[in-house]
Design a protein around this motif. Structure first.
Motif, short mmCIF file in Angstrom:
data_model
loop_
_atom_site.label_atom_id
_atom_site.label_comp_id
_atom_site.label_asym_id
_atom_site.label_seq_id
_atom_site.Cartn_x
_atom_site.Cartn_y
_atom_site.Cartn_z
N GLU A 136 -9.04 10.55 -4.45
CA GLU A 136 -9.84 9.46 -3.87
C GLU A 136 -8.99 8.19 -3.73
OE1 GLU A 136 -12.74 9.65 -2.68
OE2 GLU A 136 -13.65 11.46 -3.51
N ILE A 137 -8.15 7.93 -4.73
CA ILE A 137 -7.26 6.76 -4.66
C ILE A 137 -6.27 6.92 -3.52
CG2 ILE A 137 -5.48 5.47 -5.89
CD1 ILE A 137 -6.92 6.21 -8.50
N ILE A 138 -5.69 8.12 -3.41
CA ILE A 138 -4.73 8.36 -2.31
C ILE A 138 -5.42 8.18 -0.96
CG2 ILE A 138 -3.41 10.18 -1.17
CD1 ILE A 138 -2.61 11.19 -3.94
N GLY A 139 -6.64 8.71 -0.85
CA GLY A 139 -7.38 8.57 0.40
C GLY A 139 -7.65 7.11 0.75
N ALA A 140 -8.02 6.31 -0.26
CA ALA A 140 -8.29 4.88 0.00
C ALA A 140 -7.01 4.16 0.42
CB ALA A 140 -8.87 4.23 -1.25
N LEU A 141 -5.88 4.49 -0.23
CA LEU A 141 -4.60 3.88 0.15
C LEU A 141 -4.20 4.29 1.56
CD1 LEU A 141 -2.67 4.36 -3.21
CD2 LEU A 141 -3.52 2.21 -2.28
N MET A 142 -4.43 5.56 1.87
CA MET A 142 -4.12 6.05 3.23
C MET A 142 -4.97 5.33 4.26
SD MET A 142 -1.83 8.49 3.46
CE MET A 142 -2.37 9.23 4.97
N PHE A 143 -6.24 5.11 3.91
CA PHE A 143 -7.14 4.40 4.83
C PHE A 143 -6.59 3.00 5.12
CE2 PHE A 143 -10.64 1.53 5.66
CZ PHE A 143 -11.35 2.22 6.64
N GLY A 144 -6.16 2.31 4.05
CA GLY A 144 -5.63 0.96 4.24
C GLY A 144 -4.39 0.94 5.10
N ILE A 190 -13.50 0.06 16.88
CA ILE A 190 -13.75 1.49 17.11
C ILE A 190 -12.81 2.35 16.25
CG2 ILE A 190 -13.60 3.32 18.85
CD1 ILE A 190 -14.47 1.20 20.92
N TYR A 191 -11.57 1.91 16.18
CA TYR A 191 -10.60 2.65 15.37
C TYR A 191 -11.00 2.64 13.89
CZ TYR A 191 -6.15 3.85 13.19
OH TYR A 191 -5.18 4.43 12.42
N ALA A 192 -11.47 1.48 13.41
CA ALA A 192 -11.91 1.39 12.01
C ALA A 192 -13.09 2.31 11.75
CB ALA A 192 -12.27 -0.06 11.68
N LEU A 232 0.83 -1.20 0.00
CA LEU A 232 0.00 0.00 0.00
C LEU A 232 0.87 1.25 0.00
CD1 LEU A 232 -2.81 -1.02 2.53
CD2 LEU A 232 -3.00 -0.82 0.05
N PHE A 233 1.97 1.21 0.76
CA PHE A 233 2.87 2.36 0.79
C PHE A 233 3.53 2.56 -0.57
CE2 PHE A 233 6.90 4.49 1.90
CZ PHE A 233 6.36 5.62 2.49
N PHE A 234 3.89 1.46 -1.23
CA PHE A 234 4.44 1.55 -2.59
C PHE A 234 3.40 2.20 -3.53
CE2 PHE A 234 3.77 -0.73 -6.61
CZ PHE A 234 4.85 -0.24 -7.34
N ALA A 235 2.16 1.72 -3.46
CA ALA A 235 1.12 2.26 -4.34
C ALA A 235 0.84 3.73 -4.03
CB ALA A 235 -0.17 1.43 -4.17
N LEU A 236 0.89 4.09 -2.74
CA LEU A 236 0.67 5.49 -2.35
C LEU A 236 1.75 6.39 -2.94
CD1 LEU A 236 -0.81 7.60 -0.56
CD2 LEU A 236 0.80 7.00 1.26
N THR A 237 3.00 5.95 -2.84
CA THR A 237 4.11 6.76 -3.36
C THR A 237 4.01 6.94 -4.87
OG1 THR A 237 5.50 5.83 -1.60
CG2 THR A 237 6.62 6.97 -3.40
N ILE A 238 3.70 5.85 -5.58
CA ILE A 238 3.58 5.94 -7.04
C ILE A 238 2.43 6.84 -7.43
CG2 ILE A 238 3.07 4.61 -9.11
CD1 ILE A 238 5.88 4.19 -8.05
N THR A 239 1.28 6.71 -6.74
CA THR A 239 0.11 7.54 -7.06
C THR A 239 0.38 9.01 -6.78
OG1 THR A 239 -1.29 5.68 -6.41
CG2 THR A 239 -2.36 7.79 -6.67
N GLU A 240 1.07 9.29 -5.68
CA GLU A 240 1.34 10.67 -5.31
C GLU A 240 2.26 11.36 -6.32
OE1 GLU A 240 0.21 12.62 -2.98
OE2 GLU A 240 1.59 14.29 -3.38
N PHE A 241 3.27 10.64 -6.80
CA PHE A 241 4.28 11.27 -7.65
C PHE A 241 4.11 10.97 -9.13
CE2 PHE A 241 6.09 11.44 -3.46
CZ PHE A 241 6.64 12.72 -3.43
N MET A 242 3.00 10.36 -9.49
CA MET A 242 2.75 10.15 -10.91
C MET A 242 2.48 11.47 -11.64
SD MET A 242 -1.15 8.65 -10.79
CE MET A 242 -1.21 8.43 -12.55
N ARG A 243 2.20 12.53 -10.86
CA ARG A 243 1.91 13.83 -11.47
C ARG A 243 3.10 14.37 -12.24
NH1 ARG A 243 1.83 17.14 -5.73
NH2 ARG A 243 4.06 17.07 -5.36
N THR A 244 4.32 13.91 -11.88
CA THR A 244 5.52 14.40 -12.57
C THR A 244 5.63 13.84 -13.97
OG1 THR A 244 6.63 14.50 -10.44
CG2 THR A 244 8.03 14.61 -12.37
N THR A 245 5.20 12.63 -14.14
CA THR A 245 5.37 11.95 -15.44
C THR A 245 4.07 11.83 -16.21
OG1 THR A 245 5.16 9.85 -14.25
CG2 THR A 245 7.39 10.65 -14.67
#
Length: 561
Positions: A236-244, A268-270, A210-223
């Motif tokens: 929305e994708i970043i939020g879902a990855l962050m949730f996971g 409760i945390y969920a 999930l952390f790998f996917a978050l990093t790629i999604t966040e920085f895909m804006r460069t390419t």
């Protein structure tokens, strides 16, 4: 790497993550807005005193202007013109001191033209307009899609070439960084597949992915150019990855450091995370920010409880939590989010390393024990006392009944031959083990002139067992039992299985010589059996040995993985 150096690794990673900041060359003033469209709004000398400083809603693709005063702190060096990188929601034109320096899309024409432009754009500022002092950045925009997202999100002024290349360099480093977590994810998922009960490895693997996917999604804006109308999809994708990730990390710590009522605490945390995600997902960085804070707070409570209970590794994890919160307060959120998650994932990796080290040491110890006890067992079968008694019996049989003497020699040779075959093996077919037992009974019958009988029930010839474990139980039965009135000691091996385990019952029918207080005492034979079982089945087995009315009952249960 020695695990005691892990705190220094934490500090090193932290310093690397926070050492890339430079002093800005400008000061950004307040941004003001107006919903109208006049060409002179770009003028540097315009009086914008009555413009509003907070514009929330502009629907229908209406044109609106924003003006921001920029104070350049130094004049650019020769041949190194300044550039400006903007993150603006909408399609827009950019003016610097009244001069248009760029265009990104078609403001005011979005309803009749195809989407054009990208959310992140960089423009060069003419050198003659970048003298030290105050300047005005004016932007003519329209927002046909998502009219409730009116804002100038980010301005960055620096060397133009640096603006173009720095983000690519940063992205390349972060892609390498993300790749490391992807490889780690694959490594631990394979470890989990080899041992399906190690759920902490599965949780860690999922967290890394999930952390790998978050990093790629966040920085895909460069390419990958992204039009602002699609930006919410990325968020929305970043939020879902962050949730996971935000749920997986406390789940891992809960499994690693158990505490009372953890199931309810996780539920409760969920619920809290779900509420944050659904109520704040339209507010860009707000939902991820809240989820990071929630992750840190819940994880800290779990780790503090573990420190109080003096759980192994808890203090190092607490240290990483403290470092992450300190560093995150010193850098922007876009960077701090990676600092927090990186340090938390490194802490999880540290805990798994401790666990793997303990398992490896236990396995090596079981190998040493197994080897030592195997040698003890072999020594026991060729020890002088055994040989002397066997040879004495052999002499008697040769003198009194030469044919039986020959049979005695053949039985002895068969047993030694079987021992030679199984000596270096970890598992042998059950039928080979039974042949070894039968051969030993034949020898002992010649030696002690007792009628030893063997019976087996339900044996599956496809099954394998560690060598000489039933032979060891057989020897114990012979050594610690007297024959019944008919001069017989009977042995019976029963096999059964179901979906959960395989079970062997080894029964001795005779008069037991062992006392009740010796029941729980582990002799060399039992230690050998346990070491062999651990070597082959790790912790997925159970061994019990108890007296019964007829003699003795041993049960070996092997759990299916």
């Amino acid at each position: 790497m020695n695990l005691k150096h892990f705190p220094f690794l934490l500090l090193l990673v932290s310093l690397l993550l926070t050492s890339c900041s430079e002093e800005p060359v400008y000061k950004e003033g307040e941004t003001v807005f107006i919903v109208a469209d006049e060409p002179y709004y770009s003028s540097k000398v315009l009086n914008d005193r009555y413009w509003i400083d907070n514009l929330r809603l502009v629907f229908g693709g209406k044109v609106f202007w924003s003006r921001t005063r920029i104070d350049l702190l130094e004049t650019p060096k020769p041949f190194q013109p300044y550039g400006i990188k903007l993150e603006v929601y909408g399609e827009y034109e950019v003016f610097w001191d009244g001069v248009q320096i760029g265009k990104n899309g078609n403001p005011g024409l979005e309803d009749v033209m195809e989407p054009e432009g990208k959310l992140w754009a960089t423009f060069s500022i003419p050198t003659h307009l970048t003298e030290k002092g105050e300047h005005v950045l004016a932007i003519r925009s329209s927002l046909y899609h998502f009219g409730n997202h009116v804002q100038l999100r980010h301005i960055e002024i620096d060397d133009y070439d640096a603006l173009l290349t720095d983000q690519l360099i940063k992205t390349s480093y972060l892609h390498i960084f993300a790749g490391a977590f992807l490889i780690t994810s694959f490594y631990f998922i394979f470890l989990f597949m080899s041992n399906r009960k190690e759920y902490t490895m599965l949780v860690f693997s999922v967290s890394c992915f999930l952390f790998f996917a978050l990093t790629i999604t966040e920085f895909m804006r460069t390419t990958v150019p992204i039009h602002y109308s699609l930006h919410h999809v990325r968020f929305e994708i970043i939020g879902a990855l962050m949730f996971g990730i935000s749920f997986m990390i406390p789940l891992f710590f809960s499994m690693q450091f158990p505490y009372p009522k953890r199931v309810w605490a996780l539920i409760i945390y969920a619920i809290i995370l779900s509420t944050l995600f659904y109520s704040k997902h339209d507010y860009f960085d707000l939902a991820p920010n809240y989820m990071v804070v929630s992750t840190w707070a819940f994880s800290s409570l779990i780790v503090l409880h573990a420190v109080y209970k003096r759980e192994k590794g808890a203090r190092i994890v607490l240290l990483s939590l403290l470092i992450s919160i300190i560093l995150s307060s010193l850098v922007p959120f876009d960077t701090s989010i990676y600092i927090v998650f990186s340090l938390l994932l490194l802490s999880m990796f540290y805990l798994l390393s401790l666990k793997i080290k303990e398992q490896r040491l236990a396995y090596e110890y079981s190998l040493v024990q197994s080897t030592r006890l195997r040698l003890e067992l072999l020594k026991k079968n060729i020890q002088p006392h055994f040989l002397m008694n066997t040879l004495t019996s052999l002499i008697d049989w040769v003198e009194e009944a030469p044919k039986k003497g020959v049979m005695f020699i053949e039985a002895l040779a068969r047993e030694f031959d079987l021992f030679n075959q199984i000596e270096d093996q970890t598992l042998i077919p059950i039928e080979q083990e039974i042949a070894l037992c039968r051969s030993h009974l034949e020898i002992m019958a010649y030696r002690k002139e007792i009628n030893y009988t063997w019976e087996q029930e339900g044996i599956d010839p496809e099954q394998k067992v560690p060598p000489a474990i039933f032979h060891t139980l057989l020897e114990n039965g012979i050594t610690h039992s007297l024959p019944k009135e008919n001069n017989e000691i009977h042995f019976k091996l029963i096999y059964s299985s179901n979906e959960a385990f395989r079970q062997y019952q080894f029964l001795t029918f005779g008069k037991s010589l062992r006392k009740a207080q010796e029941v729980n005492t582990d002799g060399t034979g039992h230690k050998y059996i346990k070491a062999r079982m651990t070597e082959s089945f790790q912790s997925h087995w159970e061994f019990t040995s108890v007296p019964t009315d007829h003699g003795w009952r041993n049960v070996i249960k092997i759990y299916l993985k």
